[in-house]
Structures are given as C-alpha cells and as structure tokens.
Write a protein that holds these residues in place. Structure first.
Motif, PDB file in Angstrom:
ATOM      1  N   MET A 231      21.858  30.754  52.072  1.00 12.84           N
ATOM      2  CA  MET A 231      22.557  31.986  52.456  1.00 12.84           C
ATOM      3  C   MET A 231      24.011  31.943  52.002  1.00 12.84           C
ATOM      4  SD  MET A 231      22.520  34.941  53.861  1.00 12.84           S
ATOM      5  CE  MET A 231      21.402  35.276  55.177  1.00 12.84           C
ATOM      6  N   VAL A 232      24.676  30.837  52.224  1.00 11.34           N
ATOM      7  CA  VAL A 232      26.078  30.685  51.800  1.00 11.34           C
ATOM      8  C   VAL A 232      26.176  30.807  50.283  1.00 11.34           C
ATOM      9  CG1 VAL A 232      27.947  28.997  51.596  1.00 11.34           C
ATOM     10  CG2 VAL A 232      26.862  29.371  53.799  1.00 11.34           C
ATOM     11  N   SER A 233      25.252  30.178  49.574  1.00 10.22           N
ATOM     12  CA  SER A 233      25.271  30.231  48.103  1.00 10.22           C
ATOM     13  C   SER A 233      25.070  31.655  47.601  1.00 10.22           C
ATOM     14  CB  SER A 233      24.188  29.324  47.524  1.00 10.22           C
ATOM     15  OG  SER A 233      24.393  28.003  47.902  1.00 10.22           O
ATOM     16  N   ILE A 234      24.124  32.359  48.197  1.00 12.96           N
ATOM     17  CA  ILE A 234      23.865  33.743  47.781  1.00 12.96           C
ATOM     18  C   ILE A 234      25.081  34.624  48.033  1.00 12.96           C
ATOM     19  CG2 ILE A 234      22.501  35.815  48.297  1.00 12.96           C
ATOM     20  CD1 ILE A 234      20.091  33.928  48.748  1.00 12.96           C
ATOM     21  N   ILE A 235      25.672  34.497  49.214  1.00 17.82           N
ATOM     22  CA  ILE A 235      26.857  35.305  49.546  1.00 17.82           C
ATOM     23  C   ILE A 235      27.998  34.986  48.592  1.00 17.82           C
ATOM     24  CG2 ILE A 235      28.654  35.666  51.292  1.00 17.82           C
ATOM     25  CD1 ILE A 235      26.407  35.370  53.417  1.00 17.82           C
ATOM     26  N   LEU A 236      28.200  33.721  48.297  1.00 19.55           N
ATOM     27  CA  LEU A 236      29.266  33.307  47.383  1.00 19.55           C
ATOM     28  C   LEU A 236      29.059  33.924  45.999  1.00 19.55           C
ATOM     29  CD1 LEU A 236      31.741  31.314  47.234  1.00 19.55           C
ATOM     30  CD2 LEU A 236      30.148  29.696  46.212  1.00 19.55           C
ATOM     31  N   VAL A 237      27.859  33.788  45.447  1.00 12.33           N
ATOM     32  CA  VAL A 237      27.573  34.313  44.110  1.00 12.33           C
ATOM     33  C   VAL A 237      27.651  35.834  44.083  1.00 12.33           C
ATOM     34  CG1 VAL A 237      25.754  34.551  42.359  1.00 12.33           C
ATOM     35  CG2 VAL A 237      26.220  32.318  43.377  1.00 12.33           C
ATOM     36  N   VAL A 238      27.103  36.485  45.102  1.00  8.68           N
ATOM     37  CA  VAL A 238      27.134  37.947  45.154  1.00  8.68           C
ATOM     38  C   VAL A 238      28.577  38.442  45.162  1.00  8.68           C
ATOM     39  CG1 VAL A 238      26.693  39.912  46.702  1.00  8.68           C
ATOM     40  CG2 VAL A 238      24.857  38.325  46.157  1.00  8.68           C
ATOM     41  N   ASN A 239      29.423  37.805  45.940  1.00  4.50           N
ATOM     42  CA  ASN A 239      30.811  38.269  46.001  1.00  4.50           C
ATOM     43  C   ASN A 239      31.583  37.949  44.723  1.00  4.50           C
ATOM     44  OD1 ASN A 239      32.041  39.949  47.796  1.00  4.50           O
ATOM     45  ND2 ASN A 239      33.345  38.348  48.637  1.00  4.50           N
ATOM     46  N   ILE A 240      31.295  36.842  44.084  1.00  3.19           N
ATOM     47  CA  ILE A 240      31.931  36.541  42.796  1.00  3.19           C
ATOM     48  C   ILE A 240      31.583  37.631  41.786  1.00  3.19           C
ATOM     49  CG2 ILE A 240      31.892  34.983  40.806  1.00  3.19           C
ATOM     50  CD1 ILE A 240      31.639  32.654  42.828  1.00  3.19           C
ATOM     51  N   VAL A 241      30.309  37.988  41.725  1.00  2.00           N
ATOM     52  CA  VAL A 241      29.867  39.027  40.781  1.00  2.00           C
ATOM     53  C   VAL A 241      30.481  40.375  41.146  1.00  2.00           C
ATOM     54  CG1 VAL A 241      27.849  40.293  39.924  1.00  2.00           C
ATOM     55  CG2 VAL A 241      27.749  37.810  40.185  1.00  2.00           C
ATOM     56  N   TYR A 242      30.476  40.712  42.432  1.00  5.65           N
ATOM     57  CA  TYR A 242      31.033  41.989  42.881  1.00  5.65           C
ATOM     58  C   TYR A 242      32.507  42.117  42.503  1.00  5.65           C
ATOM     59  CZ  TYR A 242      33.796  44.742  46.130  1.00  5.65           C
ATOM     60  OH  TYR A 242      34.750  45.565  46.668  1.00  5.65           O
ATOM     61  N   VAL A 243      33.300  41.112  42.833  1.00  2.00           N
ATOM     62  CA  VAL A 243      34.740  41.213  42.582  1.00  2.00           C
ATOM     63  C   VAL A 243      35.045  41.144  41.087  1.00  2.00           C
ATOM     64  CG1 VAL A 243      37.006  40.224  43.086  1.00  2.00           C
ATOM     65  CG2 VAL A 243      35.287  40.337  44.870  1.00  2.00           C
ATOM     66  N   SER A 244      34.241  40.421  40.328  1.00  2.00           N
ATOM     67  CA  SER A 244      34.422  40.416  38.872  1.00  2.00           C
ATOM     68  C   SER A 244      34.194  41.818  38.314  1.00  2.00           C
ATOM     69  CB  SER A 244      33.455  39.428  38.210  1.00  2.00           C
ATOM     70  OG  SER A 244      33.746  38.113  38.610  1.00  2.00           O
ATOM     71  N   PHE A 245      33.131  42.477  38.782  1.00  2.00           N
ATOM     72  CA  PHE A 245      32.884  43.868  38.371  1.00  2.00           C
ATOM     73  C   PHE A 245      34.020  44.784  38.823  1.00  2.00           C
ATOM     74  CE2 PHE A 245      27.952  43.768  37.957  1.00  2.00           C
ATOM     75  CZ  PHE A 245      28.080  43.342  36.652  1.00  2.00           C
ATOM     76  N   PHE A 246      34.502  44.581  40.046  1.00  2.00           N
ATOM     77  CA  PHE A 246      35.611  45.377  40.562  1.00  2.00           C
ATOM     78  C   PHE A 246      36.841  45.251  39.663  1.00  2.00           C
ATOM     79  CE2 PHE A 246      39.517  45.501  43.065  1.00  2.00           C
ATOM     80  CZ  PHE A 246      39.449  46.760  43.630  1.00  2.00           C
ATOM     81  N   THR A 247      37.160  44.023  39.295  1.00  2.00           N
ATOM     82  CA  THR A 247      38.317  43.775  38.426  1.00  2.00           C
ATOM     83  C   THR A 247      38.139  44.453  37.071  1.00  2.00           C
ATOM     84  OG1 THR A 247      38.661  41.642  39.517  1.00  2.00           O
ATOM     85  CG2 THR A 247      39.751  41.966  37.391  1.00  2.00           C
ATOM     86  N   LEU A 248      36.965  44.303  36.491  1.00  2.00           N
ATOM     87  CA  LEU A 248      36.704  44.931  35.192  1.00  2.00           C
ATOM     88  C   LEU A 248      36.742  46.457  35.287  1.00  2.00           C
ATOM     89  CD1 LEU A 248      33.899  42.615  33.836  1.00  2.00           C
ATOM     90  CD2 LEU A 248      36.259  42.780  33.037  1.00  2.00           C
ATOM     91  N   ARG A 249      36.184  47.002  36.373  1.00  2.00           N
ATOM     92  CA  ARG A 249      36.218  48.462  36.541  1.00  2.00           C
ATOM     93  C   ARG A 249      37.656  48.966  36.590  1.00  2.00           C
ATOM     94  NH1 ARG A 249      37.191  51.435  40.865  1.00  2.00           N
ATOM     95  NH2 ARG A 249      36.678  49.772  42.319  1.00  2.00           N
ATOM     96  N   MET A 250      38.502  48.260  37.321  1.00  2.00           N
ATOM     97  CA  MET A 250      39.908  48.677  37.409  1.00  2.00           C
ATOM     98  C   MET A 250      40.584  48.612  36.041  1.00  2.00           C
ATOM     99  SD  MET A 250      40.459  49.752  40.364  1.00  2.00           S
ATOM    100  CE  MET A 250      42.194  49.962  40.170  1.00  2.00           C
ATOM    101  N   ILE A 251      40.292  47.588  35.287  1.00  2.00           N
ATOM    102  CA  ILE A 251      40.896  47.434  33.962  1.00  2.00           C
ATOM    103  C   ILE A 251      40.426  48.548  33.035  1.00  2.00           C
ATOM    104  CG2 ILE A 251      40.951  45.963  31.911  1.00  2.00           C
ATOM    105  CD1 ILE A 251      40.915  43.587  34.017  1.00  2.00           C
ATOM    106  N   PHE A 252      39.132  48.817  33.037  1.00  2.00           N
ATOM    107  CA  PHE A 252      38.617  49.904  32.195  1.00  2.00           C
ATOM    108  C   PHE A 252      39.171  51.256  32.636  1.00  2.00           C
ATOM    109  CE2 PHE A 252      35.133  46.868  31.131  1.00  2.00           C
ATOM    110  CZ  PHE A 252      35.371  46.832  29.765  1.00  2.00           C
ATOM    111  N   THR A 253      39.356  51.438  33.922  1.00  2.00           N
ATOM    112  CA  THR A 253      39.950  52.681  34.425  1.00  2.00           C
ATOM    113  C   THR A 253      41.378  52.824  33.917  1.00  2.00           C
ATOM    114  OG1 THR A 253      38.573  52.619  36.406  1.00  2.00           O
ATOM    115  CG2 THR A 253      40.559  53.975  36.509  1.00  2.00           C
ATOM    116  N   LEU A 254      42.151  51.753  34.015  1.00  3.05           N
ATOM    117  CA  LEU A 254      43.538  51.787  33.547  1.00  3.05           C
ATOM    118  C   LEU A 254      43.637  51.974  32.035  1.00  3.05           C
ATOM    119  CD1 LEU A 254      45.011  48.963  35.795  1.00  3.05           C
ATOM    120  CD2 LEU A 254      45.421  51.429  35.996  1.00  3.05           C
ATOM    121  N   LYS A 255      42.636  51.515  31.307  1.00  2.00           N
ATOM    122  CA  LYS A 255      42.626  51.667  29.847  1.00  2.00           C
ATOM    123  C   LYS A 255      42.081  53.027  29.417  1.00  2.00           C
ATOM    124  CE  LYS A 255      43.933  47.461  28.853  1.00  2.00           C
ATOM    125  NZ  LYS A 255      45.190  47.172  28.234  1.00  2.00           N
ATOM    126  N   GLY A 256      41.695  53.861  30.391  1.00  2.00           N
ATOM    127  CA  GLY A 256      41.217  55.199  30.073  1.00  2.00           C
ATOM    128  C   GLY A 256      39.758  55.266  29.658  1.00  2.00           C
TER     129      GLY A 256
END
Length: 189
Positions: A8-33
């Motif tokens: 459970m800890v491993s799944i939560i850790l991996v899920v959140n790593i993937v989620y926040v990585s996507f979040f960061t990329l989405r923000m960057i793509f948004t800022l780049k238009g």
C-alpha cells in the motif's frame, strides 16, 4: 492485495510521484502556451490524483500512508523538474558582455550556428562587446560553456523570451543549423 501495508505504501508513493510529475509538466506546458497538450496531460493527472487520494483517505488511520503520500509529492516535484529539463522546451535569450571587444566573439558563436546580434558598449572600465544570443533551451548549457571558453570573464544574463517574431535566426533554428554546426565540431575533434 491492498491489505499488505508495504504494498500500500509503495503504491501510494508511486501514484503520487506520477501525479505530481504530470502536474509539473502540465503547468510547464500551460506556461509555454501549449494548451491542448496541457489539457491532455491534465486528464491523466486527475485520474491518478483521485486514485492516490482515495487510497490515502480510505486508510487515514495508517500514518505510513500519509508519509508515503507526502514523500511521493516531494519526489514527484523533483522528477517532474528533471523531465522538464530533459525536454528543454522553448528558447533562451542570453545577453553577454565581454571585456575584450577585440576578440572575434560574434564570429565564433555564429560559426557554431548561434544567432548573434552584437554592438560595442562602454562599461565602467572601458570598451565592451555586448551581444544578444537566442538559442533553443536544449543548447543553453553548451552555449554557456562556449562563451566561457572564449571569454572566462564574460558577464552573462539569461532569460526566457515570451514571444519571438521575425528575423533570419528563427528560420535557421527550424533548419537545425545549431545542431548541424555542433555535430560538425564534434566530428572535427
């Protein structure tokens, strides 16, 4: 399967790593238009977020899940930034002031495919060569190395331009002139 605390800890850790990585990329793509790509990423981002948050909320009595969620968030920020560095989207404008206006700085940079606009300037200690160089971000670090090899005392300021329009250089970048010039230099070495 989810009864195993370590799993459970491993799944939560991996899920959140993937989620926040996507979040960061989405923000960057948004800022780049790049709104459509940002919207596509956000679809996957929110699905992953709901799964991860659901796992934590269903098991709030287990502190290790909360810790895994927080650690995953922090690691996701780092990994998202590393991915963005590798993608190196956009351009950088580099302003350079050389203390030696006599060196053939501009020609040396142009030979490597960089678009350079230069002019003579006067600084506190005399004549200077001022240059403005536009480069794709993926070549930014190589440009700094080149500048420092030509003039180790050069004053360098870099920033990301919001919009680029016109000029011969934009056409040259699309043709891969910088990449081609750097490949030729590598072959010559």
């Amino acid at each position: 399967m989810l009864d195993n605390p370590l799993l459970m800890v491993s799944i939560i850790l991996v899920v959140n790593i993937v989620y926040v990585s996507f979040f960061t990329l989405r923000m960057i793509f948004t800022l780049k238009g790049q709104r459509y790509f940002a919207a596509l990423i956000s679809v996957f981002e929110i699905l992953i977020y709901i799964i991860g948050l659901g796992l934590v909320l269903d098991n709030l009595n287990q502190i290790e899940n909360l810790i895994a969620y927080a650690v995953g968030y922090g690691l996701g920020v780092i990994i998202g930034m590393k991915i963005e560095e590798k993608l190196a989207l956009g351009y950088t404008t580099v302003n350079v002031i050389s203390s030696d206006p006599g060196i053939e700085f501009t020609r040396m940079l142009r030979d490597q495919g960089y678009g350079v606009t230069s002019w003579y300037a006067y600084g506190m200690e005399g004549d200077r060569l001022a240059m403005q160089i536009l480069t794709p971000r993926k070549y930014e670090l190589k440009l700094y190395e080149t500048i420092k090899s030509i003039d180790p005392k050069a004053f360098i300021i870099a920033y990301e331009p919001k919009q680029i329009h016109g000029g011969f250089w934009v056409k040259q970048v699309k043709k891969g002139k910088i990449r081609d010039a750097q490949e030729q230099q590598q072959e010559a070495l």
